[in-house]
Design a protein around this motif. Structure first.
Motif, PDB file in Angstrom:
ATOM      1  N   VAL A 154       0.845  -1.205   0.000  1.00  0.00           N
ATOM      2  CA  VAL A 154       0.000   0.000   0.000  1.00  0.00           C
ATOM      3  C   VAL A 154       0.875   1.248   0.000  1.00  0.00           C
ATOM      4  O   VAL A 154       0.599   2.222  -0.709  1.00  0.00           O
ATOM      5  CB  VAL A 154      -0.936   0.008   1.217  1.00  0.00           C
ATOM      6  CG1 VAL A 154      -1.848   1.231   1.175  1.00  0.00           C
ATOM      7  CG2 VAL A 154      -1.771  -1.262   1.268  1.00  0.00           C
ATOM      8  N   ALA A 155       1.938   1.239   0.795  1.00  0.00           N
ATOM      9  CA  ALA A 155       2.838   2.392   0.843  1.00  0.00           C
ATOM     10  C   ALA A 155       3.452   2.667  -0.519  1.00  0.00           C
ATOM     11  O   ALA A 155       3.581   3.824  -0.942  1.00  0.00           O
ATOM     12  CB  ALA A 155       3.931   2.152   1.884  1.00  0.00           C
ATOM     13  N   GLU A 156       3.836   1.606  -1.237  1.00  0.00           N
ATOM     14  CA  GLU A 156       4.383   1.770  -2.585  1.00  0.00           C
ATOM     15  C   GLU A 156       3.338   2.347  -3.520  1.00  0.00           C
ATOM     16  O   GLU A 156       3.611   3.294  -4.282  1.00  0.00           O
ATOM     17  CB  GLU A 156       4.855   0.418  -3.120  1.00  0.00           C
ATOM     18  CG  GLU A 156       6.057  -0.168  -2.412  1.00  0.00           C
ATOM     19  CD  GLU A 156       6.354  -1.579  -2.879  1.00  0.00           C
ATOM     20  OE1 GLU A 156       6.025  -1.905  -4.031  1.00  0.00           O
ATOM     21  OE2 GLU A 156       6.904  -2.368  -2.086  1.00  0.00           O
ATOM     22  N   GLN A 157       2.142   1.775  -3.490  1.00  0.00           N
ATOM     23  CA  GLN A 157       1.093   2.211  -4.406  1.00  0.00           C
ATOM     24  C   GLN A 157       0.674   3.660  -4.151  1.00  0.00           C
ATOM     25  O   GLN A 157       0.374   4.405  -5.075  1.00  0.00           O
ATOM     26  CB  GLN A 157      -0.119   1.278  -4.283  1.00  0.00           C
ATOM     27  CG  GLN A 157       0.156  -0.128  -4.800  1.00  0.00           C
ATOM     28  CD  GLN A 157      -1.003  -1.075  -4.531  1.00  0.00           C
ATOM     29  OE1 GLN A 157      -1.791  -0.891  -3.598  1.00  0.00           O
ATOM     30  NE2 GLN A 157      -1.107  -2.116  -5.344  1.00  0.00           N
ATOM     31  N   ALA A 158       0.650   4.048  -2.875  1.00  0.00           N
ATOM     32  CA  ALA A 158       0.247   5.416  -2.527  1.00  0.00           C
ATOM     33  C   ALA A 158       1.424   6.389  -2.570  1.00  0.00           C
ATOM     34  O   ALA A 158       1.218   7.599  -2.439  1.00  0.00           O
ATOM     35  CB  ALA A 158      -0.370   5.422  -1.128  1.00  0.00           C
ATOM     36  N   ASP A 159       2.645   5.858  -2.748  1.00  0.00           N
ATOM     37  CA  ASP A 159       3.866   6.656  -2.697  1.00  0.00           C
ATOM     38  C   ASP A 159       3.933   7.450  -1.393  1.00  0.00           C
ATOM     39  O   ASP A 159       4.257   8.637  -1.358  1.00  0.00           O
ATOM     40  CB  ASP A 159       3.950   7.615  -3.898  1.00  0.00           C
ATOM     41  CG  ASP A 159       5.345   8.229  -4.037  1.00  0.00           C
ATOM     42  OD1 ASP A 159       6.325   7.590  -3.581  1.00  0.00           O
ATOM     43  OD2 ASP A 159       5.450   9.353  -4.577  1.00  0.00           O
TER      44      ASP A 159
END
Length: 367
Positions: free
Chosen positions: A73-78
């Motif tokens: 999720v952190a990657e996808q939301a940057d």
């Protein structure tokens, strides 16, 4: 698409029965290690942290953990600046369960690409978490392994783990052995999902589900009260160190401490095995994100309580006549702390009567 009576966590990709069997197989091998010296281990495996004797009446507690698929999720939301808090929390919250004071953690960061800006943002979370836990990060390891790490999206993938240590007087280790039937169970609120169950949470909120089409990370469903899906999923794990250390330093006898992670309140059984049980009579308020996950993925109530913390991130077990004192100490740090139940003689069982579910060492089931 699976039906509401099936195991939704397994359908999402995590079979806890298979995982438990895998851990058992690994432990069976590791416990056959032969030494040419006396073992320094003080506690049997299976507790929240291991304790090693290093000097007369001095033990070093050690544990290791990571952030898991919350990182997706952190990657996808940057949004990389808070997951370091989760890494610290998952480790120090385990260390304190044996009565130890955390003093340091080293991190292991495996990346698809060594992007300086991304690493700095991850570092900000580690710094914040370390300051909240009052620990040092004296070193760590960065591994650039694009053959193993693939991002969401690529090439931004990473995995973040840590190993923490703490110190404890050997005559003050908290193991759960002093817990007695009739003791009070004190629950300390979570901030949300924390860092467990994200495979199911992501499937429920970010993919097409029985309860509706996929939600985007920027979606603000009414159930979340104005917060976005990304906000709810990336809310950092609470660090309980300062409150628990204050409790341990008080005159309140502490029989057991439990970090409520994967497995929910069945984590309490790690303290007593089949010797005693737990009745959760007044659960803490359940965070809205859990209701949204349950509705969209049609997860049975008993499975929600088996997978997630359901609003309770940490538990202390104290004598009945000191329950109010313990609550008062913890409230100063964590508003919403309350007595949630009582230790019972029903060995190896966790009951949540108001919700019609009960749990055993094999997990929660319909009562």
């Amino acid at each position: 698409m699976t039906g509401p009576t099936e195991n939704q966590y397994a359908a999402a990709g995590v079979d806890t029965t298979e995982s438990d069997a895998g851990v058992g197989a690994l432990v069976d091998v590791l416990k056959t290690i032969r030494l040419d010296r006396t073992s320094a281990s003080v506690l049997p495996s299976g507790h929240y942290a291991s304790v090693l004797r290093v000097a007369p009446n001095l033990g070093v507690a050690i544990c290791t953990d990571g952030v898991g698929s919350k990182l997706v999720v952190a990657e996808q939301a940057d949004r990389l600046d808070t997951v370091g808090i989760d890494c610290i929390a998952m480790n120090v919250n385990d260390i304190i369960c044996v009565g130890a004071e955390p003093i340091a953690m080293v991190d292991y960061l495996a990346v698809e690409r060594a992007d300086a800006s991304a690493l700095a943002r991850i570092g900000e979370g580690l710094k914040t978490g370390a300051e909240q836990a009052n620990i040092e990060i004296p070193g760590g390891e960065l591994a650039v392994i694009p053959e193993l790490i693939r991002g969401h999206p690529s090439p931004n993938g990473f995995d973040l783990c840590g190993t923490a240590i703490g110190t404890v007087a050997l005559d003050r280790i908290v193991t759960g052995a002093d817990i007695r039937a009739g003791d009070a169970i004190i629950g300390v609120p979570s901030s949300g999902i924390h860092s467990n169950g994200y495979t199911l949470a992501r499937k429920a909120l970010l993919e097409d589900a029985v309860g509706g089409p996929a939600l985007g990370l920027d979606a603000t469903p009414a159930e979340l009260g104005g917060a976005s899906v990304a906000d709810a999923l990336l809310e950092p794990t609470v660090i309980y160190v300062k409150a628990v250390l204050e409790l341990l330093e008080s005159d309140v006898p502490v029989g057991g401490l439990a970090h409520i992670t994967g497995g929910g309140l069945t984590n309490l059984l790690r303290l007593v095995g089949t010797r005693l049980g737990f009745s959760i009579e007044q659960p803490l308020a359940v965070s809205p994100v859990f209701g949204l996950i349950q509705e969209r993925a049609r997860v049975p109530a008993h499975e929600m309580w088996e997978v997630f913390n359901m609003g309770c991130g940490f538990v202390a077990v104290v004598p009945e006549d000191r329950a109010d004192d313990a609550v008062g100490l913890m409230l100063d740090h964590h508003p919403g702390t309350a007595r949630i139940g009582t230790v019972t003689e029903e060995g190896g069982v966790v009951r949540v009567p108001s919700l019609g579910v009960a749990g055993t060492r094999e997990g929660l089931r319909a009562a």
